[in-house]
Design an enzyme around this catalytic site. Structure first.
Site, PDB file in Angstrom:
ATOM      1  NE  ARG A 117      -4.129  -1.676   0.161  1.00  0.00           N
ATOM      2  CZ  ARG A 117      -4.144  -2.960  -0.165  1.00  0.00           C
ATOM      3  NH1 ARG A 117      -3.079  -3.539  -0.681  1.00  0.00           N
ATOM      4  NH2 ARG A 117      -5.239  -3.674  -0.022  1.00  0.00           N
ATOM      5  CB  SER A 131      -8.446  -1.379   4.467  1.00  0.00           C
ATOM      6  OG  SER A 131      -8.818  -2.628   3.954  1.00  0.00           O
ATOM      7  CD  GLU A 140      -5.479   1.187   2.332  1.00  0.00           C
ATOM      8  OE1 GLU A 140      -6.173   2.142   1.912  1.00  0.00           O
ATOM      9  OE2 GLU A 140      -5.723  -0.005   2.086  1.00  0.00           O
TER      10      GLU A 140
HETATM   11  N1  EPU Z   1     -10.687 -10.476  10.179  1.00  0.00           N
HETATM   12  C1  EPU Z   1     -11.253 -10.332  11.434  1.00  0.00           C
HETATM   13  N2  EPU Z   1     -12.372  -9.573  11.557  1.00  0.00           N
HETATM   14  C2  EPU Z   1     -12.974  -8.974  10.493  1.00  0.00           C
HETATM   15  C3  EPU Z   1     -12.418  -9.138   9.212  1.00  0.00           C
HETATM   16  C4  EPU Z   1     -11.259  -9.889   9.078  1.00  0.00           C
HETATM   17  O1  EPU Z   1     -10.746 -10.854  12.427  1.00  0.00           O
HETATM   18  O2  EPU Z   1     -13.973  -8.272  10.708  1.00  0.00           O
HETATM   19  C5  EPU Z   1      -9.413 -11.230  10.050  1.00  0.00           C
HETATM   20  C6  EPU Z   1      -9.595 -12.677   9.670  1.00  0.00           C
HETATM   21  O3  EPU Z   1      -8.615 -13.417  10.344  1.00  0.00           O
HETATM   22  C7  EPU Z   1      -9.316 -12.675   8.177  1.00  0.00           C
HETATM   23  C8  EPU Z   1      -8.235 -11.619   8.082  1.00  0.00           C
HETATM   24  O4  EPU Z   1      -8.613 -10.638   9.046  1.00  0.00           O
HETATM   25  O5  EPU Z   1      -8.844 -13.914   7.732  1.00  0.00           O
HETATM   26  C9  EPU Z   1      -8.116 -10.979   6.707  1.00  0.00           C
HETATM   27  O6  EPU Z   1      -9.368 -10.394   6.343  1.00  0.00           O
HETATM   28  P1  EPU Z   1      -9.712 -10.005   4.833  1.00  0.00           P
HETATM   29  O7  EPU Z   1      -9.441 -11.153   3.939  1.00  0.00           O
HETATM   30  O8  EPU Z   1     -11.081  -9.415   4.804  1.00  0.00           O
HETATM   31  O9  EPU Z   1      -8.618  -8.931   4.445  1.00  0.00           O
HETATM   32  P2  EPU Z   1      -7.995  -7.661   5.197  1.00  0.00           P
HETATM   33  O10 EPU Z   1      -6.595  -8.028   5.585  1.00  0.00           O
HETATM   34  O11 EPU Z   1      -8.882  -7.135   6.265  1.00  0.00           O
HETATM   35  C10 EPU Z   1      -6.915  -6.761   2.986  1.00  0.00           C
HETATM   36  C11 EPU Z   1      -6.852  -5.469   2.253  1.00  0.00           C
HETATM   37  C12 EPU Z   1      -8.155  -5.219   1.486  1.00  0.00           C
HETATM   38  C13 EPU Z   1      -8.351  -6.367   0.511  1.00  0.00           C
HETATM   39  C14 EPU Z   1      -8.389  -7.679   1.279  1.00  0.00           C
HETATM   40  C15 EPU Z   1      -8.444  -8.880   0.370  1.00  0.00           C
HETATM   41  C16 EPU Z   1      -5.355  -4.048   3.547  1.00  0.00           C
HETATM   42  C17 EPU Z   1      -5.225  -2.850   4.435  1.00  0.00           C
HETATM   43  N3  EPU Z   1      -6.586  -4.371   3.175  1.00  0.00           N
HETATM   44  O12 EPU Z   1      -7.940  -6.635   3.981  1.00  0.00           O
HETATM   45  O13 EPU Z   1      -8.002  -4.018   0.759  1.00  0.00           O
HETATM   46  O14 EPU Z   1      -9.559  -6.206  -0.222  1.00  0.00           O
HETATM   47  O15 EPU Z   1      -7.189  -7.816   2.071  1.00  0.00           O
HETATM   48  O16 EPU Z   1      -7.218  -9.037  -0.275  1.00  0.00           O
HETATM   49  O17 EPU Z   1      -4.348  -4.664   3.200  1.00  0.00           O
HETATM   50  C18 EPU Z   1      -8.349  -1.660   0.872  1.00  0.00           C
HETATM   51  O18 EPU Z   1      -7.126  -1.554   0.764  1.00  0.00           O
HETATM   52  O19 EPU Z   1      -9.103  -0.660   0.986  1.00  0.00           O
HETATM   53  C19 EPU Z   1      -8.927  -2.992   0.899  1.00  0.00           C
HETATM   54  C20 EPU Z   1     -10.243  -3.199   1.049  1.00  0.00           C
END
Ligand code: EPU
Length: 334
Positions: A159, A234, A330
């Protein structure tokens, strides 16, 4: 050039901040013309999907509307596509999958423009922009000169890019050139639910269009549509901690989800940390932490940027207190 313009339609948080001056441009010539009259500071805006206005903008906001998608080079199994900085990112993804091209299908439905995509090296479901990026053309706001940046020169990180660091605010990205596959696509379904959704769709050998459809379904089920509920995706980055910090953390919280990275650091999902602090689904006045994804902050209507920022700080404070981990936004906070 218009004066005292509400930016509410131009940022996906739906914040009613005002720009002292505002104009749109659809070509380099128009950009140069508006820059001649612009009162500083100048802010280049795409779709405003990664920006939080905590105050009015005292200078000029210029909205990039440079359009166009064209094939600029053809190779045996790849081609290079150049897209205007003002194109919608998702429209480019749809164009690619409809033409049977591979490489950006995992980045479906990400809000924002093509020109904004390299600034934070957008990423989702195991793919980042840098994986398909060839180069971009940008205009230096101070001098009006146009130059090309190749992948190395953009210093892409998680990012992150040179346009968020030392070159911040100095360039307007005019176009981006990507390398897409025409054949033997490198399909990536390893992340999270992608493979499961494809199986549910009954697809055994997915084409880029199938992966795109699966990603669209996942995003629609977890992330709020900014047209219905103001948000910027995010709000924080997923923090990366050292191995020794991780050893210490796991002693207290052995169930912490984590990913060991190739650089030796350990990535912890910020959404998990936030959820453990009890924020998920919590509403404070006009703002809140989204019920289906704790990393997303939402505007229930009428929120100010200050309110959202105060919520973000309260969340970061409680994560720091409970886990000793600092969350970094972010989203660009202005
Ligand atoms: N999780 C929780 N609670 C929640 C949601 C997620 O505990 O409410 C935990 C779970 O363990 C889950 C892990 O977080 O397995 C990862 O969650 P998720 O796959 O939804 O991804 P994220 O890490 O929260 C990142 C990116 C997103 C992108 C997704 C999918 C960043 C800051 N965000 O989110 O990007 O869509 O992965 O690849 O890296 C953005 O940048 O605006 C964005 C939406």
């Amino acid at each position: 050039m218009r004066q005292n313009v509400s930016l509410k339609p131009y940022n996906t948080f739906g914040i009613d901040a005002h720009a002292a001056y505002f104009a749109e441009f659809s070509s380099v010539a128009e950009l140069r013309a508006v820059l001649e009259q612009a009162i500083p500071p100048v802010l280049i805006l795409g779709e405003g999907s990664n920006i939080l206005f905590t105050r009015d903008w005292p200078g000029t906001v210029l909205r990039n509307r440079i359009s166009g998608i064209e094939i600029v080079r053809r190779f045996t199994r790849r081609l290079w596509v150049r897209a205007g900085g003002g194109e919608q990112w998702h429209a480019l993804v749809m164009w690619a999958v409809q033409h049977g091209l591979g490489g950006i299908e995992n980045l479906s439905l990400i809000p924002g423009t093509v020109g904004a995509a390299p600034v934070q090296n957008i990423g989702a479901y195991g793919i980042e922009l840098k994986d398909v990026f060839i180069s971009l053309e940008a205009l230096e706001l101070e001098t009006g000169r146009v130059r090309r940046f190749d992948r190395q020169e953009c210093h892409f990180g998680y990012r992150d890019s040179i346009f968020k660091q030392q070159e911040r605010g100095r360039w307007c990205i005019l176009s981006v050139t990507l390398s897409l596959s025409t054949d033997k696509h490198r399909i990536n379904t390893a992340y999270g639910d992608v493979a499961r959704i494809l199986a549910e769709m009954g697809v055994a050998r997915p084409a880029p269009a199938d992966v795109s459809e699966a990603v669209v379904r996942i995003r629609r089920s977890k992330l709020p549509d900014p047209l219905l509920l103001g948000n910027c995706g995010s709000f924080f980055k997923n923090p990366q901690i050292s191995l020794s910090e991780w050893e210490n953390l796991r002693r207290h919280y052995p169930d912490t989800p984590h990913y060991v990275l190739s650089n030796g650091l350990v990535k912890i999902p910020a959404a998990w940390l936030i959820e453990q602090c009890g924020w998920k689904g919590r509403r404070v006045g006009n703002v809140g932490c989204y019920e289906k994804q704790a990393l997303v902050l939402v505007n229930y209507g009428g929120a100010t940027g200050q309110e959202i920022y105060a919520l973000a700080q309260a969340i970061a404070d409680s994560v720091r207190k409970k886990f000793g981990i600092s969350l970094e936004p972010e989203v660009n906070v202005l």
